[in-house]
Design a protein around this motif. Structure first.
Motif, PDB file in Angstrom:
ATOM      1  N   ASN A  42     -18.638 -36.614   9.684  1.00  0.00           N
ATOM      2  CA  ASN A  42     -19.398 -36.193  10.851  1.00  0.00           C
ATOM      3  C   ASN A  42     -20.453 -35.197  10.410  1.00  0.00           C
ATOM      4  OD1 ASN A  42     -17.661 -37.307  13.159  1.00  0.00           O
ATOM      5  ND2 ASN A  42     -16.176 -36.222  11.895  1.00  0.00           N
ATOM      6  N   THR A  43     -21.625 -35.261  11.019  1.00  0.00           N
ATOM      7  CA  THR A  43     -22.703 -34.338  10.695  1.00  0.00           C
ATOM      8  C   THR A  43     -23.148 -33.639  11.968  1.00  0.00           C
ATOM      9  OG1 THR A  43     -23.461 -35.794   8.939  1.00  0.00           O
ATOM     10  CG2 THR A  43     -25.018 -34.145   9.699  1.00  0.00           C
ATOM     11  N   VAL A  44     -23.402 -32.342  11.859  1.00  0.00           N
ATOM     12  CA  VAL A  44     -23.961 -31.586  12.971  1.00  0.00           C
ATOM     13  C   VAL A  44     -25.276 -30.972  12.499  1.00  0.00           C
ATOM     14  CG1 VAL A  44     -22.708 -29.444  12.480  1.00  0.00           C
ATOM     15  CG2 VAL A  44     -23.510 -29.884  14.801  1.00  0.00           C
ATOM     16  N   LEU A  45     -26.294 -30.991  13.376  1.00  0.00           N
ATOM     17  CA  LEU A  45     -27.612 -30.454  13.048  1.00  0.00           C
ATOM     18  C   LEU A  45     -27.906 -29.251  13.921  1.00  0.00           C
ATOM     19  CD1 LEU A  45     -27.865 -33.745  12.637  1.00  0.00           C
ATOM     20  CD2 LEU A  45     -30.201 -33.101  12.160  1.00  0.00           C
ATOM     21  N   ILE A  46     -28.494 -28.224  13.306  1.00  0.00           N
ATOM     22  CA  ILE A  46     -28.881 -27.033  14.050  1.00  0.00           C
ATOM     23  C   ILE A  46     -30.337 -26.726  13.748  1.00  0.00           C
ATOM     24  CG2 ILE A  46     -26.559 -26.021  14.108  1.00  0.00           C
ATOM     25  CD1 ILE A  46     -27.549 -24.145  11.787  1.00  0.00           C
ATOM     26  N   THR A  47     -30.934 -25.873  14.569  1.00  0.00           N
ATOM     27  CA  THR A  47     -32.301 -25.426  14.332  1.00  0.00           C
ATOM     28  C   THR A  47     -32.402 -23.961  14.714  1.00  0.00           C
ATOM     29  OG1 THR A  47     -34.645 -25.912  14.680  1.00  0.00           O
ATOM     30  CG2 THR A  47     -33.203 -26.104  16.600  1.00  0.00           C
ATOM     31  N   GLY A  48     -33.398 -23.329  14.179  1.00  0.00           N
ATOM     32  CA  GLY A  48     -33.672 -21.923  14.435  1.00  0.00           C
ATOM     33  C   GLY A  48     -34.609 -21.440  13.357  1.00  0.00           C
ATOM     34  N   ASP A  49     -34.828 -20.097  13.307  1.00  0.00           N
ATOM     35  CA  ASP A  49     -35.700 -19.624  12.228  1.00  0.00           C
ATOM     36  C   ASP A  49     -34.955 -19.757  10.902  1.00  0.00           C
ATOM     37  OD1 ASP A  49     -34.598 -16.944  11.347  1.00  0.00           O
ATOM     38  OD2 ASP A  49     -34.873 -16.556  13.487  1.00  0.00           O
ATOM     39  N   VAL A  50     -35.686 -19.761   9.821  1.00  0.00           N
ATOM     40  CA  VAL A  50     -35.139 -20.079   8.504  1.00  0.00           C
ATOM     41  C   VAL A  50     -33.951 -19.181   8.155  1.00  0.00           C
ATOM     42  CG1 VAL A  50     -35.643 -20.234   6.037  1.00  0.00           C
ATOM     43  CG2 VAL A  50     -37.347 -20.989   7.691  1.00  0.00           C
ATOM     44  N   ALA A  51     -34.099 -17.883   8.318  1.00  0.00           N
ATOM     45  CA  ALA A  51     -33.021 -16.954   7.957  1.00  0.00           C
ATOM     46  C   ALA A  51     -31.774 -17.198   8.798  1.00  0.00           C
ATOM     47  CB  ALA A  51     -33.491 -15.509   8.116  1.00  0.00           C
ATOM     48  N   ALA A  52     -31.953 -17.450  10.089  1.00  0.00           N
ATOM     49  CA  ALA A  52     -30.812 -17.689  10.983  1.00  0.00           C
ATOM     50  C   ALA A  52     -30.080 -18.974  10.604  1.00  0.00           C
ATOM     51  CB  ALA A  52     -31.277 -17.741  12.437  1.00  0.00           C
ATOM     52  N   VAL A  53     -30.823 -20.018  10.288  1.00  0.00           N
ATOM     53  CA  VAL A  53     -30.213 -21.296   9.906  1.00  0.00           C
ATOM     54  C   VAL A  53     -29.463 -21.150   8.587  1.00  0.00           C
ATOM     55  CG1 VAL A  53     -30.689 -23.676   9.207  1.00  0.00           C
ATOM     56  CG2 VAL A  53     -31.792 -22.740  11.235  1.00  0.00           C
ATOM     57  N   GLU A  54     -30.066 -20.460   7.625  1.00  0.00           N
ATOM     58  CA  GLU A  54     -29.383 -20.267   6.342  1.00  0.00           C
ATOM     59  C   GLU A  54     -28.101 -19.456   6.518  1.00  0.00           C
ATOM     60  OE1 GLU A  54     -32.448 -18.654   3.788  1.00  0.00           O
ATOM     61  OE2 GLU A  54     -33.185 -20.664   3.307  1.00  0.00           O
ATOM     62  N   THR A  55     -28.144 -18.421   7.362  1.00  0.00           N
ATOM     63  CA  THR A  55     -26.952 -17.614   7.647  1.00  0.00           C
ATOM     64  C   THR A  55     -25.886 -18.459   8.331  1.00  0.00           C
ATOM     65  OG1 THR A  55     -28.296 -15.617   7.857  1.00  0.00           O
ATOM     66  CG2 THR A  55     -26.109 -15.574   8.879  1.00  0.00           C
ATOM     67  N   ALA A  56     -26.293 -19.260   9.293  1.00  0.00           N
ATOM     68  CA  ALA A  56     -25.352 -20.110  10.027  1.00  0.00           C
ATOM     69  C   ALA A  56     -24.692 -21.135   9.115  1.00  0.00           C
ATOM     70  CB  ALA A  56     -26.071 -20.804  11.185  1.00  0.00           C
ATOM     71  N   ILE A  57     -25.460 -21.748   8.231  1.00  0.00           N
ATOM     72  CA  ILE A  57     -24.917 -22.744   7.302  1.00  0.00           C
ATOM     73  C   ILE A  57     -23.907 -22.083   6.366  1.00  0.00           C
ATOM     74  CG2 ILE A  57     -25.475 -24.280   5.365  1.00  0.00           C
ATOM     75  CD1 ILE A  57     -26.178 -25.485   8.092  1.00  0.00           C
ATOM     76  N   GLN A  58     -24.225 -20.897   5.847  1.00  0.00           N
ATOM     77  CA  GLN A  58     -23.289 -20.189   4.967  1.00  0.00           C
ATOM     78  C   GLN A  58     -22.000 -19.838   5.703  1.00  0.00           C
ATOM     79  OE1 GLN A  58     -23.501 -19.922   1.658  1.00  0.00           O
ATOM     80  NE2 GLN A  58     -25.346 -21.156   1.939  1.00  0.00           N
ATOM     81  N   ALA A  59     -22.118 -19.418   6.971  1.00  0.00           N
ATOM     82  CA  ALA A  59     -20.926 -19.103   7.775  1.00  0.00           C
ATOM     83  C   ALA A  59     -20.079 -20.356   7.982  1.00  0.00           C
ATOM     84  CB  ALA A  59     -21.340 -18.508   9.119  1.00  0.00           C
ATOM     85  N   ALA A  60     -20.730 -21.489   8.239  1.00  0.00           N
ATOM     86  CA  ALA A  60     -20.011 -22.748   8.447  1.00  0.00           C
ATOM     87  C   ALA A  60     -19.306 -23.191   7.175  1.00  0.00           C
ATOM     88  CB  ALA A  60     -20.975 -23.830   8.925  1.00  0.00           C
ATOM     89  N   ILE A  61     -19.978 -23.066   6.050  1.00  0.00           N
ATOM     90  CA  ILE A  61     -19.372 -23.442   4.760  1.00  0.00           C
ATOM     91  C   ILE A  61     -18.103 -22.630   4.533  1.00  0.00           C
ATOM     92  CG2 ILE A  61     -19.673 -23.318   2.253  1.00  0.00           C
ATOM     93  CD1 ILE A  61     -22.670 -24.022   2.758  1.00  0.00           C
ATOM     94  N   ALA A  62     -18.195 -21.320   4.714  1.00  0.00           N
ATOM     95  CA  ALA A  62     -17.033 -20.452   4.503  1.00  0.00           C
ATOM     96  C   ALA A  62     -15.906 -20.791   5.469  1.00  0.00           C
ATOM     97  CB  ALA A  62     -17.449 -18.984   4.659  1.00  0.00           C
ATOM     98  N   SER A  63     -16.260 -21.031   6.713  1.00  0.00           N
ATOM     99  CA  SER A  63     -15.256 -21.324   7.741  1.00  0.00           C
ATOM    100  C   SER A  63     -14.529 -22.641   7.466  1.00  0.00           C
ATOM    101  CB  SER A  63     -15.942 -21.361   9.106  1.00  0.00           C
ATOM    102  OG  SER A  63     -14.995 -21.519  10.121  1.00  0.00           O
ATOM    103  N   VAL A  64     -15.272 -23.682   7.087  1.00  0.00           N
ATOM    104  CA  VAL A  64     -14.663 -24.992   6.815  1.00  0.00           C
ATOM    105  C   VAL A  64     -13.817 -24.932   5.544  1.00  0.00           C
ATOM    106  CG1 VAL A  64     -15.142 -27.411   6.235  1.00  0.00           C
ATOM    107  CG2 VAL A  64     -16.392 -26.315   8.086  1.00  0.00           C
ATOM    108  N   GLN A  65     -14.299 -24.227   4.522  1.00  0.00           N
ATOM    109  CA  GLN A  65     -13.518 -24.096   3.291  1.00  0.00           C
ATOM    110  C   GLN A  65     -12.227 -23.314   3.545  1.00  0.00           C
ATOM    111  OE1 GLN A  65     -16.505 -22.509   0.605  1.00  0.00           O
ATOM    112  NE2 GLN A  65     -16.962 -24.547  -0.190  1.00  0.00           N
ATOM    113  N   HIS A  66     -12.289 -22.347   4.443  1.00  0.00           N
ATOM    114  CA  HIS A  66     -11.092 -21.590   4.802  1.00  0.00           C
ATOM    115  C   HIS A  66     -10.087 -22.482   5.543  1.00  0.00           C
ATOM    116  CE1 HIS A  66      -8.632 -18.150   5.878  1.00  0.00           C
ATOM    117  NE2 HIS A  66      -8.655 -18.565   7.133  1.00  0.00           N
ATOM    118  N   LEU A  67     -10.615 -23.426   6.306  1.00  0.00           N
ATOM    119  CA  LEU A  67      -9.772 -24.350   7.070  1.00  0.00           C
ATOM    120  C   LEU A  67      -8.965 -25.264   6.149  1.00  0.00           C
ATOM    121  CD1 LEU A  67      -9.146 -25.211  10.015  1.00  0.00           C
ATOM    122  CD2 LEU A  67     -11.027 -26.830   9.835  1.00  0.00           C
ATOM    123  N   GLY A  68      -9.553 -25.684   5.036  1.00  0.00           N
ATOM    124  CA  GLY A  68      -8.823 -26.547   4.116  1.00  0.00           C
ATOM    125  C   GLY A  68      -9.708 -27.096   3.011  1.00  0.00           C
TER     126      GLY A  68
END
Length: 174
Positions: A42-68
């Protein structure tokens, strides 16, 4: 404001929900939508300013890796894309809608055989079935509501058995 598009691809719906939640809570981004890719991806797409999107992607990576382990399939940020983020998603969707199904030709043949059954005599049906490949006969057999060969055994049936069972099934269904 410099716009960016961020994408996270996960294995499974739970990981996708976790990623989306983390992205939306971590920074000022907007969800453009999700796409079920297939095979559990599954893929989810987001938009926003560059810094916000990069921060959000890093948060998602950490959260999913923590999940399993192994739940994160990929991530990517497109900073300042050449097109508007919403237009980008709309174009991708249009391309997906234009793609033809893999077995369009085979599907047309099955429809033609079905239409022929309604119009032509048994001999014509038998002739048409004999001209079909075994793989085509098996696909047609799997679509029959009443069929003498069990679904799990259709892949083992030879051409002769398939034709006989299809004739019986198709003539009964007339």
């Amino acid at each position: 404001m410099n716009q960016a598009i961020g994408m996270i691809e996960t294995k499974g719906l739970l990981a996708l929900i976790e990623a989306t939640d983390a992205m939306l809570k971590s920074s000022e981004v907007h969800c453009l939508g999700k796409k079920q890719v297939g095979g559990g991806l599954n893929t989810v797409l987001i938009t926003g300013d560059v810094a916000a999107v990069e921060t959000a992607i890093q948060a998602a990576i950490a959260s999913v890796q923590h999940l399993g382990e192994g739940l994160l399939a990929g991530s990517h940020v497109i900073a300042r894309p050449d097109v508007d983020a919403r237009s980008f998603v709309e174009e991708v969707t249009k391309i997906e809608e234009r793609k033809a199904p893999e077995s369009k030709e085979e599907h047309i043949e099955i429809i033609e055989v079905t239409e022929m059954i309604e119009q032509e005599p048994k001999e014509k049906l038998l002739d048409e079935l004999q001209q079909m490949k075994v793989t085509e006969l098996r696909k047609l057999a799997k679509e029959q509501p009443t069929f003498s060969i069990p679904q799990k055994n259709i892949h083992r049936a030879n051409k002769e058995k398939l034709i006989k069972a299809l004739m019986d099934s198709l003539i009964i269904n007339e």
